[in-house]
Design a protein around this motif. Sequence first.
Motif, mmCIF file in Angstrom:
data_model
loop_
_atom_site.group_PDB
_atom_site.id
_atom_site.type_symbol
_atom_site.label_atom_id
_atom_site.label_comp_id
_atom_site.label_asym_id
_atom_site.label_seq_id
_atom_site.Cartn_x
_atom_site.Cartn_y
_atom_site.Cartn_z
ATOM 1 N N ASP A 87 56.086 -1.870 4.327
ATOM 2 C CA ASP A 87 56.454 -2.582 3.103
ATOM 3 C C ASP A 87 57.981 -2.709 3.046
ATOM 4 O O ASP A 87 58.677 -1.820 2.555
ATOM 5 C CB ASP A 87 55.925 -1.819 1.880
ATOM 6 C CG ASP A 87 56.083 -2.610 0.593
ATOM 7 O OD1 ASP A 87 56.896 -3.557 0.565
ATOM 8 O OD2 ASP A 87 55.397 -2.275 -0.399
ATOM 9 N N MET A 88 58.467 -3.834 3.547
ATOM 10 C CA MET A 88 59.906 -4.042 3.613
ATOM 11 C C MET A 88 60.543 -4.094 2.225
ATOM 12 O O MET A 88 61.665 -3.604 2.032
ATOM 13 C CB MET A 88 60.216 -5.333 4.390
ATOM 14 C CG MET A 88 59.690 -5.337 5.814
ATOM 15 S SD MET A 88 60.506 -4.075 6.844
ATOM 16 C CE MET A 88 59.619 -4.282 8.395
ATOM 17 N N ASP A 89 59.858 -4.698 1.272
ATOM 18 C CA ASP A 89 60.406 -4.771 -0.093
ATOM 19 C C ASP A 89 60.545 -3.377 -0.706
ATOM 20 O O ASP A 89 61.505 -3.099 -1.419
ATOM 21 C CB ASP A 89 59.511 -5.649 -0.975
ATOM 22 C CG ASP A 89 59.565 -7.116 -0.562
ATOM 23 O OD1 ASP A 89 60.617 -7.538 -0.048
ATOM 24 O OD2 ASP A 89 58.563 -7.826 -0.741
ATOM 25 N N TRP A 90 59.578 -2.498 -0.414
ATOM 26 C CA TRP A 90 59.651 -1.134 -0.936
ATOM 27 C C TRP A 90 60.815 -0.376 -0.309
ATOM 28 O O TRP A 90 61.506 0.394 -0.990
ATOM 29 C CB TRP A 90 58.344 -0.398 -0.674
ATOM 30 C CG TRP A 90 58.372 1.033 -1.113
ATOM 31 C CD1 TRP A 90 58.312 1.504 -2.388
ATOM 32 C CD2 TRP A 90 58.497 2.192 -0.273
ATOM 33 N NE1 TRP A 90 58.388 2.881 -2.401
ATOM 34 C CE2 TRP A 90 58.501 3.321 -1.110
ATOM 35 C CE3 TRP A 90 58.595 2.373 1.101
ATOM 36 C CZ2 TRP A 90 58.601 4.619 -0.612
ATOM 37 C CZ3 TRP A 90 58.700 3.658 1.598
ATOM 38 C CH2 TRP A 90 58.700 4.760 0.748
ATOM 39 N N PHE A 99 66.461 7.270 5.295
ATOM 40 C CA PHE A 99 66.196 6.598 6.565
ATOM 41 C C PHE A 99 65.600 5.212 6.332
ATOM 42 O O PHE A 99 65.979 4.244 7.017
ATOM 43 C CB PHE A 99 65.247 7.443 7.420
ATOM 44 C CG PHE A 99 64.763 6.716 8.649
ATOM 45 C CD1 PHE A 99 65.650 6.325 9.635
ATOM 46 C CD2 PHE A 99 63.409 6.421 8.812
ATOM 47 C CE1 PHE A 99 65.210 5.639 10.764
ATOM 48 C CE2 PHE A 99 62.963 5.738 9.933
ATOM 49 C CZ PHE A 99 63.864 5.350 10.912
ATOM 50 N N GLY A 100 64.680 5.086 5.364
ATOM 51 C CA GLY A 100 64.060 3.790 5.099
ATOM 52 C C GLY A 100 65.070 2.741 4.681
ATOM 53 O O GLY A 100 65.015 1.590 5.139
ATOM 54 N N ARG A 101 66.009 3.134 3.804
ATOM 55 C CA ARG A 101 67.040 2.195 3.365
ATOM 56 C C ARG A 101 67.970 1.840 4.520
ATOM 57 O O ARG A 101 68.404 0.687 4.674
ATOM 58 C CB ARG A 101 67.820 2.800 2.202
ATOM 59 C CG ARG A 101 68.855 1.853 1.591
ATOM 60 C CD ARG A 101 68.190 0.611 0.999
ATOM 61 N NE ARG A 101 69.154 -0.259 0.371
ATOM 62 C CZ ARG A 101 69.493 -0.179 -0.912
ATOM 63 N NH1 ARG A 101 68.926 0.748 -1.691
ATOM 64 N NH2 ARG A 101 70.369 -1.014 -1.424
ATOM 65 N N ALA A 102 68.274 2.835 5.356
ATOM 66 C CA ALA A 102 69.123 2.583 6.517
ATOM 67 C C ALA A 102 68.443 1.611 7.480
ATOM 68 O O ALA A 102 69.098 0.722 8.053
ATOM 69 C CB ALA A 102 69.440 3.900 7.234
ATOM 70 N N TYR A 103 67.127 1.749 7.647
ATOM 71 C CA TYR A 103 66.389 0.886 8.570
ATOM 72 C C TYR A 103 66.369 -0.560 8.081
ATOM 73 O O TYR A 103 66.667 -1.487 8.851
ATOM 74 C CB TYR A 103 64.970 1.418 8.739
ATOM 75 C CG TYR A 103 64.065 0.521 9.553
ATOM 76 C CD1 TYR A 103 64.352 0.223 10.882
ATOM 77 C CD2 TYR A 103 62.911 -0.037 8.982
ATOM 78 C CE1 TYR A 103 63.519 -0.598 11.631
ATOM 79 C CE2 TYR A 103 62.070 -0.851 9.731
ATOM 80 C CZ TYR A 103 62.380 -1.134 11.040
ATOM 81 O OH TYR A 103 61.546 -1.951 11.769
ATOM 82 N N ILE A 104 66.027 -0.781 6.804
ATOM 83 C CA ILE A 104 65.963 -2.154 6.301
ATOM 84 C C ILE A 104 67.355 -2.784 6.288
ATOM 85 O O ILE A 104 67.513 -3.982 6.567
ATOM 86 C CB ILE A 104 65.311 -2.212 4.896
ATOM 87 C CG1 ILE A 104 64.949 -3.654 4.530
ATOM 88 C CG2 ILE A 104 66.189 -1.593 3.836
ATOM 89 C CD1 ILE A 104 63.862 -4.265 5.356
ATOM 90 N N SER A 105 68.374 -1.980 6.004
ATOM 91 C CA SER A 105 69.754 -2.489 6.031
ATOM 92 C C SER A 105 70.150 -2.867 7.453
ATOM 93 O O SER A 105 70.836 -3.884 7.671
ATOM 94 C CB SER A 105 70.723 -1.439 5.475
ATOM 95 O OG SER A 105 70.435 -1.156 4.121
ATOM 96 N N TRP A 106 69.713 -2.060 8.431
ATOM 97 C CA TRP A 106 70.017 -2.361 9.839
ATOM 98 C C TRP A 106 69.339 -3.661 10.259
ATOM 99 O O TRP A 106 69.959 -4.513 10.919
ATOM 100 C CB TRP A 106 69.561 -1.207 10.729
ATOM 101 C CG TRP A 106 69.876 -1.424 12.175
ATOM 102 C CD1 TRP A 106 71.028 -1.091 12.829
ATOM 103 C CD2 TRP A 106 69.027 -2.057 13.141
ATOM 104 N NE1 TRP A 106 70.948 -1.475 14.150
ATOM 105 C CE2 TRP A 106 69.736 -2.071 14.364
ATOM 106 C CE3 TRP A 106 67.748 -2.603 13.092
ATOM 107 C CZ2 TRP A 106 69.204 -2.618 15.524
ATOM 108 C CZ3 TRP A 106 67.217 -3.163 14.244
ATOM 109 C CH2 TRP A 106 67.936 -3.157 15.455
ATOM 110 N N LEU A 107 68.069 -3.841 9.886
ATOM 111 C CA LEU A 107 67.357 -5.076 10.226
ATOM 112 C C LEU A 107 68.085 -6.296 9.671
ATOM 113 O O LEU A 107 68.265 -7.306 10.367
ATOM 114 C CB LEU A 107 65.930 -5.034 9.664
ATOM 115 C CG LEU A 107 64.932 -4.093 10.335
ATOM 116 C CD1 LEU A 107 63.609 -4.119 9.569
ATOM 117 C CD2 LEU A 107 64.685 -4.469 11.790
ATOM 118 N N GLU A 108 68.490 -6.213 8.412
ATOM 119 C CA GLU A 108 69.152 -7.352 7.767
ATOM 120 C C GLU A 108 70.538 -7.593 8.355
ATOM 121 O O GLU A 108 70.947 -8.746 8.540
ATOM 122 C CB GLU A 108 69.242 -7.108 6.265
ATOM 123 C CG GLU A 108 67.878 -7.119 5.574
ATOM 124 C CD GLU A 108 67.963 -6.771 4.100
ATOM 125 O OE1 GLU A 108 69.023 -6.234 3.677
ATOM 126 O OE2 GLU A 108 66.986 -7.034 3.364
#
Length: 284
Positions: A87-90, A99-108
Amino acid sequence: MNVGVRASSSTPAYPGHIPLNWFENAFLAVGSAVVALKSPRRGDMIAALGETTAGPALPRLRDIMLQSPEGRRILKERPSVNSDTVDMDWLKTLPDGTFGRAYISWLERCGVTPDTRTPVHYIDDPELAYVMKRYRESHDFYHCICNLPVNVESELAVKFFEFANFGLPVALISAVFGPLRLDSAKRARLFSEFVPWAMRCGRSAKPLINVYWEERWKQDVVELKKELGIWDPPEAHWSPPLTEAAKARKKKLAAEKLAAEKLAAEKMAQESSLSASASPSSNS
């Protein structure tokens, strides 16, 4: 050579499996290596090279997973990493530093998506095929946790790191031939700064194949790195975002639209058929 290559059976062992005999496996290994060297963006050829040269590395990785409670659960539950399962939005709602926030920030920041990983085709054993799939789908986590972008020199640093941690031949092959794509200054920095970090950190870090990343989203990323024995590499140059994510999103939306139109057409045809079959009785 591929693990457990069957000389006679041509029956697929799992969806998408393409059985190869030893000659076909060797031929594909050489062919994919040549194409991958000429066209480094051919992800399908790099994936084929990884599968046909895996050898005893995959059984060894599976054994490592079986020795770990977390690794055993991964093998049992077989999680998959893509935009449908994560769940990318979550992830965007998680606090900074997780870690989850770091991952989605890295993708973007990099402009990439987890939806472009090539499926496994040439590993005969279904469980070993999943080990390869897990390694492949977790690749972006290694970039993220090491804070490295997706340019050539950073990708090569990750490949050296992966070889030291996983022992897969494809990582070494990429690491050896990949520097030919760099200019002399970048190549010198790769071998003087990034490679020493990658080999030391990769060897000393815990086996990353055992990390159930999907259960670590809320964990503090600094604490996670400390737990895994990972320290930061030399500072990398961050290039502008790639267009991979935008292209993948456009392709996914087009596929969803086509599926919806097909479903609507089938429903309309079914209703027309029911209406036609009911007409004689209503007229009588």
